[in-house]
Write an enzyme that holds these catalytic residues in place. Structure first.
Site, short mmCIF file in Angstrom:
data_model
loop_
_atom_site.label_atom_id
_atom_site.label_comp_id
_atom_site.label_asym_id
_atom_site.label_seq_id
_atom_site.Cartn_x
_atom_site.Cartn_y
_atom_site.Cartn_z
N GLU A 18 2.29 -4.96 -4.53
CA GLU A 18 1.73 -3.88 -3.70
C GLU A 18 2.23 -3.95 -2.26
OE1 GLU A 18 -2.40 -3.04 -4.03
OE2 GLU A 18 -2.41 -3.09 -6.20
N GLY A 19 3.52 -4.19 -2.13
CA GLY A 19 4.14 -4.34 -0.82
C GLY A 19 4.23 -5.81 -0.46
#
Length: 765
Positions: free
Chosen positions: A454-455
């Site tokens: 998620e990043g």
């Protein structure tokens, strides 16, 4: 005198006469502004507009709104949600054997899978009208946190369908036909979803995905159908090996103009059954010895009907905005939840272990070096819970705060990483020997997963927090960028002029406030309460003004170059993050009734955050392009030199002792910990041993008194002296039996697993 009157008249004319002002003042400034800024692409604009600005906007602008924060009525768990946690969640955790799942079976038991499907663990965000549970973000977060404290693999398995994926995308954007068909099937477990975004050539740069779809005619169910010819190659897709329905992100093209004049339509999301011809799933990755399903999906020349686009043909090309809006919320729930379970279990178990485990005749927690780690564990457990509550609460209140969720994801995963490292350090050999009784190893092995997904954290810290914060949270910059992006110069200038004046007044106000607070130590800053936290809020106000000023200076000096000065922008992002984390801690403290037992933890956390702010701002001043500007800015912000220090050693000792000696306090700051329901569960054994040892307190006093009177040897613990104490009449036979029971549990805690030579089965100790 006449000369000065003429000068004033010219200045007034320059400011008041539109044609003169635009020709000689605002026009040249606007032209310069357009040149230094990079072009604002549609993709970048959509990313920046995704989500909303919340309390972080106040912090970025130098105007912390304490009344707004403290008056927030954050949602609480409903009776239905609490019942699910107390019953279904606890029951699931009895079905999870994390060691076997991770090291032996590489999967959960069929009973665990069936239970998750039947009881709606994959349907927490699906609306009730489609058979889902429609649980709040807070409930979602709490459930994942609790499960993660038992098994990270199980936490990930439950987390993914309830964050960015088909369920959420369908709920927000799906057609009625898509919702009516897919959501009930997802809710009752008939279908298991996955969402394929990341590929070999596009990870954090999701906008650069090479996977393509081409609008064309093809055959579907024996009929000529307008649809999409897809080619994709995706990896790292959680649940892909077992998914029955695949959410897919790709770039859509229309070379023949079958949908209109636009050839490059843009990123699009579609929903495809995994048994559809040409869809490849089933291959697994092995993410750091974790048991959750993660793997690949590929497709070559796969034809799908146009109405398989999520939202229908009208949502072709809108996938990027859909993803950004959903991810901005989901990022604030899933990974922070995993991190909460990790950090709280690390604190809970390490406190008990360091009490039970002795060296040199003392419990481990009595050593100052260990106390330093225990203090940080206490602070981290408290902070992750505070941030989790505030961030999930914001989402439940209808916010989609992209910057706040990026802060939560980055800092909570980093706090969890710090916590598990400390726990491993204090546990020593207990932590590094794998086995069913090791409650830390799986958390330790899984930590890089949270850091990466998620990043990736490097990207989140260096690009996202301040990159989005500077444009979304600043009261004027984003509108100025939109004005600069106007193709017509005069139209853009008309929008830019009123913003420029406001921006100048804003910057001057923050400069004066920052300098004034620096001179006075912020003693005259407004404070919402005249209590033990008054000085904390005043200092947060000071750092907020300093951040606002430094952000304006950075954008003025560097313009678009700031995007590439990642180490510089990351420091400003760190300041914004620390201000949000501190605000969350204060909100959490007062929401819990401001218990005096937690004040020392609040003091530790705010002191630490302010010190980190100063380090970051001084680093920013030292590395900004112009050394003279940096020096002047440093003198303005810190006119008397250093203002903040790390927490005192005495405060660290206070936190460590409270965590280890006060069970009520320890449990109150680690509410997400699964304590175990069976006497073979390692965390349950810890607590049973701690209780048994606590109950020995009266006998310990008798033994120590006998040692003083020389009835018993001066050296030795109650366990070592039990037989001698019995023979000397210091304790009774029942007392000796009680000591023996406690000693058995103590040894279970201290001992580590042993296996046969082939490492195939454990050996009973």
């Amino acid at each position: 005198m006449l000369f000065w009157l003429i000068v004033v008249a010219l200045i007034v004319a320059l400011l008041k006469v539109k044609s003169l002002r635009q020709q000689w003042l605002t026009g040249p400034i606007f032209k310069w502004f357009k040149n230094v800024l990079p072009p604002l692409t549609q993709t970048e604009r959509e990313a920046m507009e995704a989500g909303s600005v919340w309390v972080e906007g106040d912090l970025f602008a130098g105007k912390p709104d304490w009344q707004r924060l403290y008056s927030l009525d954050l949602p609480k768990l409903t009776a239905e949600e609490q019942s699910f946690i107390d019953n279904e969640v606890n029951e699931l955790m009895t079905l999870i054997d994390d060691f076997s799942a991770v090291h032996t079976d590489k999967d959960f038991s069929p009973a665990a899978w069936q239970y998750m499907r039947e009881k709606g663990f994959f349907a927490m965000i699906i609306p009730k009208e489609y058979g889902g549970k429609a649980f709040s973000a807070l409930a979602n977060s709490t459930i994942v946190s609790k499960i993660a404290s038992r098994s990270v693999s199980a936490g990930v398995t439950v987390m993914v369908p309830n964050s960015l994926g088909p369920g959420e995308l369908l709920s927000h954007y799906g057609t009625e036909e898509q919702k009516n068909y897919w959501l009930p099937r997802l809710a009752n477990g008939t279908d298991i979803p996955c969402f394929a975004l990341t590929g070999p050539e596009a990870g954090s740069d999701a906008g650069g995905i090479p996977d393509t779809g081409v609008i064309t005619m093809g055959e579907y169910e024996g009929k000529d159908t307008l649809g999409i010819r897809l080619n994709w190659d995706k990896r790292y897709i959680t649940l892909a090996p077992v998914a029955t329905v695949l959410g897919l992100a790709f770039k859509l093209f229309d070379p023949d103009g079958l949908l209109g004049d636009k050839k490059d339509i843009g990123i699009t999301c579609a929903l495809i059954p995994t048994d559809h011809p040409g869809v490849e799933t089933g291959q697994r990755h092995l993410p750091l010895e974790q048991a959750f399903m993660n793997g690949t999906t590929r497709g070559k020349d796969v034809f799908i009907p146009l109405d398989w686009i999520i939202g229908g043909a009208g949502y072709a090309g809108k996938g990027w905005r859909m993803l950004m809006e959903c991810l901005s919320a989901g990022r604030g729930i899933s990974l922070p939840a995993l991190s909460t379970g990790n950090a709280q279990l690390s604190a809970q178990t390490t406190a008990i272990y360091s009490t039970i485990r002795q060296q040199f005749g003392c419990s481990l927690y009595e050593f100052e070096g260990v106390q330093e780690g225990l203090a940080q564990l206490t602070a981290n457990a408290y902070q992750v819970e505070a941030v989790r509550h505030l961030t999930a609460g914001a989402i439940d209140l209808g916010q989609k705060p992209a910057v706040v969720t990026a802060i939560a994801k980055y800092h909570m995963t980093e706090l969890a990483r710090q916590s598990i490292n400390i726990a491993m350090d204090i546990s020593g050999g207990k932590g590094i020997q794998m086995g069913p009784n090791n409650y830390l190893a799986s958390l330790y092995m899984a930590m890089p997963v949270s850091i990466t997904v998620e990043g990736a954290n490097i990207l989140t810290r260096n690009l996202m927090i301040f990159g989005q914060g500077a444009t979304r949270c600043h009261p004027y910059v984003f509108d100025e960028m939109v004005a600069a992006a106007e193709p017509d110069f005069d139209t853009g200038l008309a929008k830019f002029e009123p913003l420029l004046g406001k921006h100048i007044r804003f910057a001057i106000g923050n400069a004066l406030a920052a300098f004034g607070h620096g001179l006075t130590g912020a003693r005259f800053a407004n404070a919402p309460k005249s209590d033990a936290n008054k000085r904390h809020t005043q200092q947060i106000q000071r750092m907020s003004n300093a951040l606002a000023l430094c952000a304006d200076v950075a954008m003025l000096m560097l313009g678009g170059e700031l995007k590439r000065r990642e180490m510089l922008s990351a420091r400003l992002g760190d300041v914004l993050s620390e201000l949000y984390l501190s605000s969350a801690v204060l909100k959490h403290f007062y929401s819990r009734g401001a218990p005096q037992s937690e004040q020392a933890t609040v003091d530790y956390l705010i002191t630490q955050s302010l010190y980190k702010c100063e380090v970051a701002l001084k680093g920013y001043c030292r590395h900004i392009s112009n050394p003279l500007v940096g020096t002047l800015l440093k003198r303005l912000l810190f006119p008397w030199g250093s203002s903040y220090n790390p927490p005192k050693d005495t405060l660290k000792t206070e936190l460590a002792l409270r965590l280890c000696q006060d069970k009520t306090f320890r449990n109150s700051i680690t509410p997400m910990c699964y304590m175990g329901q069976h006497d073979h569960d390692p965390v349950a054994i810890l607590n049973l041993a701690m209780t048994a040892i606590d109950e020995l307190a009266p006998l310990v006093k008798k033994v120590k008194a006998a040692q003083i009177t020389k009835k018993l040897p001066r050296k030795g613990s109650i366990f070592q002296l039990s037989e001698a104490a019995l023979q000397a009449g210091v304790i009774t036979a029942d007392d000796a039996a009680q000591i023996a029971r406690a000693d058995t549990l103590r040894k279970k805690v201290i001992n580590v697993d042993e296996f046969d030579f082939e490492l195939t089965k454990t050996v009973d100790l």
